[in-house]
Design a protein around this motif. Structure first.
Motif, short mmCIF file in Angstrom:
data_model
loop_
_atom_site.label_atom_id
_atom_site.label_comp_id
_atom_site.label_asym_id
_atom_site.label_seq_id
_atom_site.Cartn_x
_atom_site.Cartn_y
_atom_site.Cartn_z
N SER A 37 0.82 -1.08 -0.07
CA SER A 37 0.11 0.09 0.17
C SER A 37 0.79 1.28 -0.19
CB SER A 37 -0.74 0.05 1.19
OG SER A 37 -0.04 0.32 2.37
N ILE A 38 0.34 2.41 -0.07
CA ILE A 38 1.22 3.58 -0.09
C ILE A 38 1.62 3.90 1.27
CG2 ILE A 38 -0.07 4.71 -1.85
CD1 ILE A 38 -2.01 6.19 0.03
N TRP A 39 1.03 3.29 2.26
CA TRP A 39 1.71 3.46 3.57
C TRP A 39 3.05 2.51 3.95
CZ3 TRP A 39 2.31 6.78 7.58
CH2 TRP A 39 1.42 7.82 7.46
N ASP A 40 3.04 1.45 3.10
CA ASP A 40 4.16 0.56 3.13
C ASP A 40 5.60 1.31 2.63
OD1 ASP A 40 3.10 -2.19 4.22
OD2 ASP A 40 1.84 -1.90 2.51
N THR A 41 5.03 2.01 1.50
CA THR A 41 5.94 2.64 0.88
C THR A 41 6.49 4.10 1.54
OG1 THR A 41 4.88 2.09 -1.51
CG2 THR A 41 6.40 4.20 -1.31
N ARG A 42 5.56 4.64 2.28
CA ARG A 42 6.08 5.74 3.19
C ARG A 42 6.89 5.23 4.23
NH1 ARG A 42 4.70 11.05 3.60
NH2 ARG A 42 5.08 12.23 5.49
N CYS A 43 6.45 4.06 4.88
CA CYS A 43 7.26 3.67 5.83
C CYS A 43 8.71 3.35 5.58
CB CYS A 43 6.99 2.38 6.52
SG CYS A 43 4.99 2.78 7.25
N ARG A 44 8.91 3.30 4.49
CA ARG A 44 10.42 2.91 3.89
C ARG A 44 11.24 4.22 3.29
NH1 ARG A 44 7.71 -1.23 4.82
NH2 ARG A 44 8.94 -3.00 5.09
N LEU A 45 10.36 5.41 3.33
CA LEU A 45 10.83 6.64 2.79
C LEU A 45 11.75 7.44 4.10
CD1 LEU A 45 8.17 8.29 0.86
CD2 LEU A 45 10.11 7.11 -0.06
N ALA A 46 13.09 7.61 4.03
CA ALA A 46 13.73 8.41 4.96
C ALA A 46 12.92 9.74 5.50
CB ALA A 46 15.04 8.97 4.41
N GLY A 47 12.37 9.66 6.81
CA GLY A 47 11.76 10.76 7.34
C GLY A 47 10.12 10.43 7.21
N GLY A 48 9.72 9.45 6.76
CA GLY A 48 8.25 9.37 6.32
C GLY A 48 7.66 8.95 7.70
N VAL A 49 8.20 8.14 8.31
CA VAL A 49 7.40 7.82 9.83
C VAL A 49 8.47 8.02 10.96
CG1 VAL A 49 6.47 5.89 11.20
CG2 VAL A 49 6.14 6.37 8.67
N PHE A 408 0.14 0.99 15.57
CA PHE A 408 0.97 1.89 14.73
C PHE A 408 0.03 3.13 14.39
CE2 PHE A 408 2.21 3.50 10.25
CZ PHE A 408 3.56 3.35 10.68
N GLU A 409 0.68 4.24 14.70
CA GLU A 409 -0.07 5.39 14.63
C GLU A 409 0.59 6.43 13.71
OE1 GLU A 409 -2.80 6.90 15.63
OE2 GLU A 409 -3.63 5.32 17.05
N TRP A 410 0.59 5.84 12.51
CA TRP A 410 0.75 6.57 11.07
C TRP A 410 2.25 7.09 11.40
CZ3 TRP A 410 -2.04 4.09 7.80
CH2 TRP A 410 -3.48 3.82 8.20
N GLY A 411 2.28 8.77 10.94
CA GLY A 411 3.48 9.28 11.00
C GLY A 411 4.18 9.17 12.28
N SER A 412 3.52 8.87 13.23
CA SER A 412 3.87 8.99 14.59
C SER A 412 4.40 7.62 15.24
CB SER A 412 2.98 9.46 15.80
OG SER A 412 2.38 10.82 15.28
N GLY A 413 4.44 6.71 14.30
CA GLY A 413 5.17 5.05 14.74
C GLY A 413 4.41 4.89 15.75
N TYR A 414 5.14 4.38 16.66
CA TYR A 414 4.82 3.59 17.95
C TYR A 414 4.73 4.60 19.20
CZ TYR A 414 4.42 -0.45 14.97
OH TYR A 414 4.30 -1.38 14.12
N GLY A 415 5.02 6.06 18.80
CA GLY A 415 4.84 6.85 19.90
C GLY A 415 3.72 6.82 20.83
N PRO A 416 2.66 7.50 20.30
CA PRO A 416 1.45 7.75 20.86
C PRO A 416 0.75 6.32 21.07
CG PRO A 416 1.40 9.15 19.04
CD PRO A 416 2.52 8.17 18.98
N ARG A 417 -0.07 6.05 22.32
CA ARG A 417 -0.55 4.99 22.63
C ARG A 417 -2.10 5.24 23.02
NH1 ARG A 417 2.31 0.19 24.24
NH2 ARG A 417 4.19 0.35 23.78
#
Length: 448
Positions: A37-49, A408-417
């Motif tokens: 998906s487009i989010w799999d792609t974003r997760c692999r971009l530097a600074g994406g997440v 997994f909270e999108w661009g915030s990764g696993y920070g917010p719970r």
């Protein structure tokens, strides 16, 4: 309940639930034929997440769903709202169907029903197949038809058991942050792309409504909107124009055409080049309910350097809640429920409401207890605001907490719970937080 406070009764058929989304909890992103998906792609971009996190495993819900269904049942809720991953059913977004993907949701739906829980399915929660984005994604008018074809597949396969469907989750978030502000996939910042995406997603919604109506007997159809009042930062006059345009892009650009048949006047000229004859009739299709995702107000400030000239502002520090530690505005929640009832005249389900916290405030102590007092304070105030809205005439039919699990909270990764259950992402152990215990007991209290 305080002395002299009248008990407010909810409808006998009021729905209590919990919510998740496929990309945030499933994991198994490369298993059993699922496409990227487009989010799999974003997760692999530097600074994406943040911290370079990805959702390859997330909560491992793909493998652990039987355990998670038991956890849902233990909460005593009526319904489980989840999304289907489009690239799990159609790895290329269209064309060849992935049988293993279809089978997964068969198992999940059957397991939810066997537990005595009603499945609520959302067709799109931001995970556009990458193969379709390569063809222009939501900037390509054909994407509305691709979505409709996907909706036909899901409706025919699951409509014998699933009767509650939402077309999309949070239209404004994924279009604005994906096409105007680079905070989400696919990371485009272009005014024309933003307007194209808005209009084509609206078309897809209308086509999806018709598909579901045609293929699912007894279906109950809605769409899920993230609506938050927009205020000028600092109450300053120079930020008012930014707040007005952000309000149209956030709160009006999907609800108004879908239910009133027109775009907000402030931005109608911008979307007009992409509107063809008959489009608004295709968008404004009858639905059975509205889904509201609500957290708090948005503050806008003038920022000429951005795509549209508005930027995210800061809330007033004076609004900090002593227990939560950051500003909360339950009265705005109440006002939004009343506004939706009066403006659109449809039954409302709160499909997301909740409170995030960092790892420090959402960590099991030495006794294994998660004392998330900030979330408890938030829920108490927002639940009271919800009851007050009902007392004043809001047509509210249900409430779903975001979220069942820390995820997994999108661009915030696993920070917010946000979860009612703490997830140890190393071991995948689930632990019911104190807020989850409160929610379980609160539901029991409303039923007695």
């Amino acid at each position: 309940m305080g002395a002299g406070k009248k008990r407010i009764s909810l409808r006998p058929d009021f729905v209590w639930g919990v919510s998740t989304s496929a990309f945030q909890v499933e994991g198994a992103t490369k298993e059993d034929g699922r496409g990227p998906s487009i989010w799999d792609t974003r997760c692999r971009l530097a600074g994406g997440v943040w911290t370079g996190a990805n959702a390859d495993v997330a909560c491992d819900h793909y493998h652990r769903w039987p355990e998670d269904v038991r956890l849902i049942k233990d909460l005593g809720v009526d319904a489980y709202r989840f999304s289907i991953a489009w690239p799990r059913l159609l790895p290329k977004g269209k064309g060849a169907v992935n049988q293993k993907g279809l089978d997964f949701y068969d198992r999940l739906i059957d397991g939810v029903l066997e537990a005595g829980i009603t499945p609520w399915v959302c067709l799109y929660h931001w995970d556009l197949p990458q193969a379709l984005d390569d063809l222009g994604g939501w900037t390509n008018r054909d994407c509305a038809g691709w979505f409709a074809d996907y909706a036909v597949l899901a409706a025919k396969r699951y409509g014998d058991r699933v009767k509650h469907f939402a077309t999309f989750n949070e239209f404004s978030v994924f279009t604005m942050f994906g096409y105007a502000i680079d905070w989400a996939a696919p990371g485009v910042t272009d005014r024309a792309a933003h307007m194209k995406a808005i209009h084509h997603v609206n078309l897809a919604h209308g086509m999806g409504v018709d598909v579901l109506r045609d293929h699912v007997p007894g279906v109950s159809i809605g769409a899920i909107h993230n609506r938050q009042i927009v205020r000028p930062e600092g109450g300053l006059a120079e930020n008012q124009a930014a707040a007005d345009l952000l309000d149209a892009h956030w709160n009006g650009v999907f609800c108004d055409p879908q239910h009133l048949g027109h775009y907000p006047e402030i931005m109608a000229r911008d979307v007009e080049p992409y509107v063809q004859a008959g489009d608004l009739a295709r968008i404004c299709r009858p639905t059975d309910w509205m889904g509201l995702n609500h957290y708090g107000p948005i503050y806008a400030k003038a920022d000429p350097a951005t795509t549209w000239g508005y930027g995210w502002g800061a809330p007033p520090e004076s609004a900090n809640h002593p227990e939560v530690g950051w500003p909360i505005f339950p009265e705005v929640f109440k006002d939004e429920l009343l506004t939706l009832t009066r403006r659109y005249g449809l039954p409302i389900y709160v499909t997301e409401n909740g409170c995030g916290g960092g790892a420090g405030s959402d960590t099991p102590d030495e006794n294994g207890e998660v004392k998330d007092t900030h979330r408890l304070a938030y829920f108490r105030e927002y639940q009271q605001a919800m009851l007050d809205a009902v007392a004043e005439g809001a047509d509210l039919r249900g409430y779903f907490v975001w979220a069942l699990l820390d995820n997994f909270e999108w661009g915030s990764g696993y920070g917010p719970r946000f979860g009612l259950y703490h997830v140890d992402f190393e071991t995948q152990k689930r632990t019911l937080k104190n807020s989850g215990k409160w929610y379980r007991d609160m539901i029991k209290g409303h039923r007695t």
